[in-house]
Design a protein around this motif. Structure first.
Motif, PDB file in Angstrom:
ATOM      1  N   ASP A 105      -9.198   6.273  -3.774  1.00 30.71           N
ATOM      2  CA  ASP A 105      -9.558   7.221  -3.694  1.00 30.71           C
ATOM      3  C   ASP A 105     -11.035   7.460  -5.172  1.00 30.71           C
ATOM      4  O   ASP A 105      -9.880   6.728  -6.464  1.00 30.71           O
ATOM      5  CB  ASP A 105      -8.492   7.872  -4.104  1.00 30.71           C
ATOM      6  CG  ASP A 105      -8.772   9.620  -3.767  1.00 30.71           C
ATOM      7  OD1 ASP A 105      -9.440  10.220  -4.363  1.00 30.71           O
ATOM      8  OD2 ASP A 105      -7.550  10.436  -4.450  1.00 30.71           O
ATOM      9  N   GLY A 106     -11.614   8.309  -4.635  1.00 33.17           N
ATOM     10  CA  GLY A 106     -12.339   8.157  -5.588  1.00 33.17           C
ATOM     11  C   GLY A 106     -12.723   9.498  -6.619  1.00 33.17           C
ATOM     12  O   GLY A 106     -12.803   9.781  -7.858  1.00 33.17           O
ATOM     13  N   SER A 107     -11.929  10.796  -6.516  1.00 33.72           N
ATOM     14  CA  SER A 107     -10.917  11.951  -7.495  1.00 33.72           C
ATOM     15  C   SER A 107     -10.902  11.028  -8.776  1.00 33.72           C
ATOM     16  O   SER A 107      -9.748  10.516  -8.883  1.00 33.72           O
ATOM     17  CB  SER A 107      -9.596  12.653  -6.160  1.00 33.72           C
ATOM     18  OG  SER A 107     -10.427  13.327  -5.275  1.00 33.72           O
ATOM     19  N   HIS A 108     -11.557  12.299  -9.827  1.00 31.56           N
ATOM     20  CA  HIS A 108     -10.750  12.165 -11.104  1.00 31.56           C
ATOM     21  C   HIS A 108     -12.032  11.081 -11.407  1.00 31.56           C
ATOM     22  O   HIS A 108     -11.779  10.665 -12.435  1.00 31.56           O
ATOM     23  CB  HIS A 108      -9.615  11.287 -11.538  1.00 31.56           C
ATOM     24  CG  HIS A 108      -8.784  13.439 -11.255  1.00 31.56           C
ATOM     25  ND1 HIS A 108      -8.712  14.181 -12.311  1.00 31.56           N
ATOM     26  CD2 HIS A 108      -7.962  13.182 -10.109  1.00 31.56           C
ATOM     27  CE1 HIS A 108      -7.797  14.765 -11.208  1.00 31.56           C
ATOM     28  NE2 HIS A 108      -7.348  14.360 -10.282  1.00 31.56           N
ATOM     29  N   CYS A 109     -12.717  10.162 -10.890  1.00 31.16           N
ATOM     30  CA  CYS A 109     -13.237   8.619 -11.704  1.00 31.16           C
ATOM     31  C   CYS A 109     -14.679   9.407 -11.999  1.00 31.16           C
ATOM     32  O   CYS A 109     -15.650  10.420 -11.569  1.00 31.16           O
ATOM     33  CB  CYS A 109     -13.846   7.868 -10.319  1.00 31.16           C
ATOM     34  SG  CYS A 109     -11.933   7.088  -9.557  1.00 31.16           S
TER      35      CYS A 109
ATOM     36  N   CYS B  92     -13.506  -0.973   3.529  1.00 32.62           N
ATOM     37  CA  CYS B  92     -12.898   0.008   3.827  1.00 32.62           C
ATOM     38  C   CYS B  92     -13.486   1.795   3.628  1.00 32.62           C
ATOM     39  O   CYS B  92     -13.829   1.657   2.910  1.00 32.62           O
ATOM     40  CB  CYS B  92     -10.924   0.230   3.830  1.00 32.62           C
ATOM     41  SG  CYS B  92     -10.040  -1.636   4.306  1.00 32.62           S
ATOM     42  N   PRO B  93     -13.346   2.105   4.464  1.00 36.18           N
ATOM     43  CA  PRO B  93     -13.738   3.818   4.524  1.00 36.18           C
ATOM     44  C   PRO B  93     -13.064   4.311   3.045  1.00 36.18           C
ATOM     45  O   PRO B  93     -11.520   3.812   2.746  1.00 36.18           O
ATOM     46  CB  PRO B  93     -12.635   4.617   4.920  1.00 36.18           C
ATOM     47  CG  PRO B  93     -12.523   3.981   6.962  1.00 36.18           C
ATOM     48  CD  PRO B  93     -12.747   2.606   5.851  1.00 36.18           C
ATOM     49  N   MET B  94     -13.621   4.648   2.121  1.00 35.08           N
ATOM     50  CA  MET B  94     -12.877   5.891   0.880  1.00 35.08           C
ATOM     51  C   MET B  94     -12.735   7.128   1.120  1.00 35.08           C
ATOM     52  O   MET B  94     -12.863   7.350   2.174  1.00 35.08           O
ATOM     53  CB  MET B  94     -14.173   5.532  -0.247  1.00 35.08           C
ATOM     54  CG  MET B  94     -15.295   5.945  -0.582  1.00 35.08           C
ATOM     55  SD  MET B  94     -16.115   6.100  -1.583  1.00 35.08           S
ATOM     56  CE  MET B  94     -15.123   6.942  -3.372  1.00 35.08           C
ATOM     57  N   ILE B  95     -12.229   7.596   0.166  1.00 30.96           N
ATOM     58  CA  ILE B  95     -11.940   8.792   0.049  1.00 30.96           C
ATOM     59  C   ILE B  95     -11.955   9.485  -1.303  1.00 30.96           C
ATOM     60  O   ILE B  95     -12.351   9.151  -2.157  1.00 30.96           O
ATOM     61  CB  ILE B  95     -11.226   9.587   0.811  1.00 30.96           C
ATOM     62  CG1 ILE B  95      -9.524   9.426  -0.271  1.00 30.96           C
ATOM     63  CG2 ILE B  95     -10.178   8.857   2.241  1.00 30.96           C
ATOM     64  CD1 ILE B  95      -8.127   9.420  -0.077  1.00 30.96           C
ATOM     65  N   TYR B  96     -12.936  10.928  -1.017  1.00 28.84           N
ATOM     66  CA  TYR B  96     -12.008  11.751  -2.477  1.00 28.84           C
ATOM     67  C   TYR B  96     -10.607  12.504  -1.986  1.00 28.84           C
ATOM     68  O   TYR B  96     -11.276  14.037  -1.593  1.00 28.84           O
ATOM     69  CB  TYR B  96     -13.848  12.436  -2.650  1.00 28.84           C
ATOM     70  CG  TYR B  96     -14.484  12.042  -3.643  1.00 28.84           C
ATOM     71  CD1 TYR B  96     -14.606  11.826  -4.567  1.00 28.84           C
ATOM     72  CD2 TYR B  96     -15.577  11.344  -2.766  1.00 28.84           C
ATOM     73  CE1 TYR B  96     -15.455  10.433  -4.703  1.00 28.84           C
ATOM     74  CE2 TYR B  96     -16.893  10.068  -3.400  1.00 28.84           C
ATOM     75  CZ  TYR B  96     -16.909  10.355  -4.742  1.00 28.84           C
ATOM     76  OH  TYR B  96     -17.093   9.577  -5.779  1.00 28.84           O
TER      77      TYR B  96
ATOM     78  N   THR C 297     -19.181   4.918   3.513  1.00 27.18           N
ATOM     79  CA  THR C 297     -18.572   4.517   3.820  1.00 27.18           C
ATOM     80  C   THR C 297     -17.396   4.675   5.811  1.00 27.18           C
ATOM     81  O   THR C 297     -16.678   3.606   5.441  1.00 27.18           O
ATOM     82  CB  THR C 297     -17.281   4.018   3.196  1.00 27.18           C
ATOM     83  OG1 THR C 297     -16.324   4.841   2.621  1.00 27.18           O
ATOM     84  CG2 THR C 297     -18.168   3.793   1.743  1.00 27.18           C
ATOM     85  N   GLY C 298     -17.706   5.659   5.977  1.00 24.82           N
ATOM     86  CA  GLY C 298     -16.937   6.129   6.987  1.00 24.82           C
ATOM     87  C   GLY C 298     -15.534   7.095   6.152  1.00 24.82           C
ATOM     88  O   GLY C 298     -14.896   7.623   7.606  1.00 24.82           O
ATOM     89  N   GLY C 299     -15.858   7.461   4.547  1.00 18.64           N
ATOM     90  CA  GLY C 299     -14.766   8.081   4.281  1.00 18.64           C
ATOM     91  C   GLY C 299     -14.548   9.599   4.672  1.00 18.64           C
ATOM     92  O   GLY C 299     -15.069  10.434   5.423  1.00 18.64           O
ATOM     93  N   VAL C 300     -13.713  10.408   4.031  1.00 21.97           N
ATOM     94  CA  VAL C 300     -13.734  12.016   4.071  1.00 21.97           C
ATOM     95  C   VAL C 300     -13.778  12.335   3.191  1.00 21.97           C
ATOM     96  O   VAL C 300     -13.126  11.240   2.107  1.00 21.97           O
ATOM     97  CB  VAL C 300     -12.454  12.260   4.727  1.00 21.97           C
ATOM     98  CG1 VAL C 300     -11.969  13.559   4.884  1.00 21.97           C
ATOM     99  CG2 VAL C 300     -11.938  11.566   6.191  1.00 21.97           C
ATOM    100  N   VAL C 301     -14.377  13.523   2.161  1.00 20.22           N
ATOM    101  CA  VAL C 301     -13.722  14.332   1.486  1.00 20.22           C
ATOM    102  C   VAL C 301     -12.944  15.353   1.804  1.00 20.22           C
ATOM    103  O   VAL C 301     -13.317  16.360   2.143  1.00 20.22           O
ATOM    104  CB  VAL C 301     -15.122  15.112   0.883  1.00 20.22           C
ATOM    105  CG1 VAL C 301     -15.289  16.215  -0.936  1.00 20.22           C
ATOM    106  CG2 VAL C 301     -16.617  14.265   0.374  1.00 20.22           C
ATOM    107  N   GLY C 302     -11.849  15.647   0.810  1.00 23.76           N
ATOM    108  CA  GLY C 302     -11.190  16.471   1.271  1.00 23.76           C
ATOM    109  C   GLY C 302     -11.100  17.828  -0.488  1.00 23.76           C
ATOM    110  O   GLY C 302     -11.073  17.053  -1.591  1.00 23.76           O
TER     111      GLY C 302
END
Length: 319
Positions: free
Chosen positions: A147-151, A165-169, A195-200
């Motif tokens: 999870d990249g949130s707060h980074c 793998c898919p990352m997320i925020y 990456t195939g990921g999702v932003v929440g």
């Protein structure tokens, strides 16, 4: 329609009331924070075990590892998340240990730099460290979402380049709509989607730019604005919900007071923090439909997209 809530917060104390999570409907998947930068492995362990015990005794919940990784229609599925890699205490084996406790996602950093990388509130953006890349690889290996949130910006971009793998925020809004260091750039979002990921999208007033206590309805509309923006930028398959709702507002304001090193005036200059509660989050499908989203699109944002990345990450472990 089942909600996949990728991040919310109970008070990080043994007296936390787990029944507050029943404000989400049956069939929901809810990821609950069990620690951030000030917390040790021992504290996270105690909180995870306490939350698990209370949830299973209640009867309306099951843990994510009880049967499989997905929701059960008749129960609320709970997972845990960590908002910093500090509780690993430098030991990569603790990634698997926390996974065994129910932790299914983790941030490398929370607002400020640590051994893994830089935080979004740092003056200097140092990016992901060699140790941080090792943490990402181990998370990939055990099936934990990165999870990249707060980074920091560079750290988030480095995560996207490092993960297999898919990352997320999990709970990050778009800086293009509201300039705040906790919000992410279009480049970060696009690399996450690559990456195939999702932003929440979260419902925190200071990250939406709508923090007045009387502006509850405006905050829901602002969440919809960020969802629309994300869909236009990334495509419908890369946007979800991570409301970041705090079930004890006073507790979070207390955290702001006792851990000023983890925050900054960017958290306090707009007055007491306001949130979009679960009941208001559940009105988002109607808001999105009023803006032209069809049922398939609403389902993707409300649950399908995070479900997909969780399945992909779990499958990548080969278990």
């Amino acid at each position: 329609m089942n909600l996949w809530e990728q991040h919310c917060c109970l008070p990080l104390v043994p007296t936390a009331d787990i029944t507050e999570l029943a404000r989400y409907p049956l069939g929901s998947y809810v990821s609950v924070n069990v620690g951030f930068s000030p917390h040790s492995k021992a504290v996270v362990t105690a909180l995870s075990q306490d939350f698990r015990r209370k949830a299973l005794a209640d009867g309306r919940f099951r843990m994510v590892d009880a049967v499989d990784e997905l929701e059960a229609a008749e129960l609320i599925t709970l997972a845990f998340d960590l908002e910093d890699s500090g509780p690993l205490e430098g030991d990569l084996d603790n990634v698997r240990y926390f996974h065994s406790l129910g932790v299914r996602s983790m941030l490398p950093t929370y607002n400020h730099a640590n051994a893994a990388g830089g935080g979004c509130l740092d003056v200097e953006d140092t990016g992901l460290t060699a140790y941080g890349r090792d943490v990402v690889r181990e998370m990939n290996r055990v099936g934990m979402l990165v999870d990249g949130s707060h980074c920091s910006i560079s750290t988030g971009l480095d995560v996207a380049r490092s993960t297999e793998c898919p990352m997320i925020y999990s709970h990050s809004n778009f800086a293009a709509l509201w300039q705040h260091p906790r919000n992410i750039t279009d480049e970060q979002a696009l690399e996450c989607a690559r990456t195939g990921g999702v932003v929440g999208i979260n419902g925190v007033g200071i990250f939406l730019g709508v923090n007045a206590p009387e502006d509850d309805d405006k905050r829901v509309q602002a969440m919809a604005d960020h969802i629309e923006y994300g869909v236009e930028l990334l495509g419908i398959e890369h946007v979800g919900i991570g409301s970041d709702y705090s079930f004890d507002h006073e507790d979070f304001n207390h955290e702001l007071r006792i851990h000023p090193e983890a925050f900054s005036d960017m958290y306090t200059r707009w007055g007491p923090l306001q949130w979009v509660p679960p009941e208001a989050t559940l009105t988002l499908p109607a808001v999105l439909r009023s803006r032209g989203f069809d049922d398939k699109a609403v389902e993707a944002v409300f649950g399908g997209n995070f479900r997909r990345v969780a399945q992909a990450t779990h499958a990548a472990t080969g278990r």
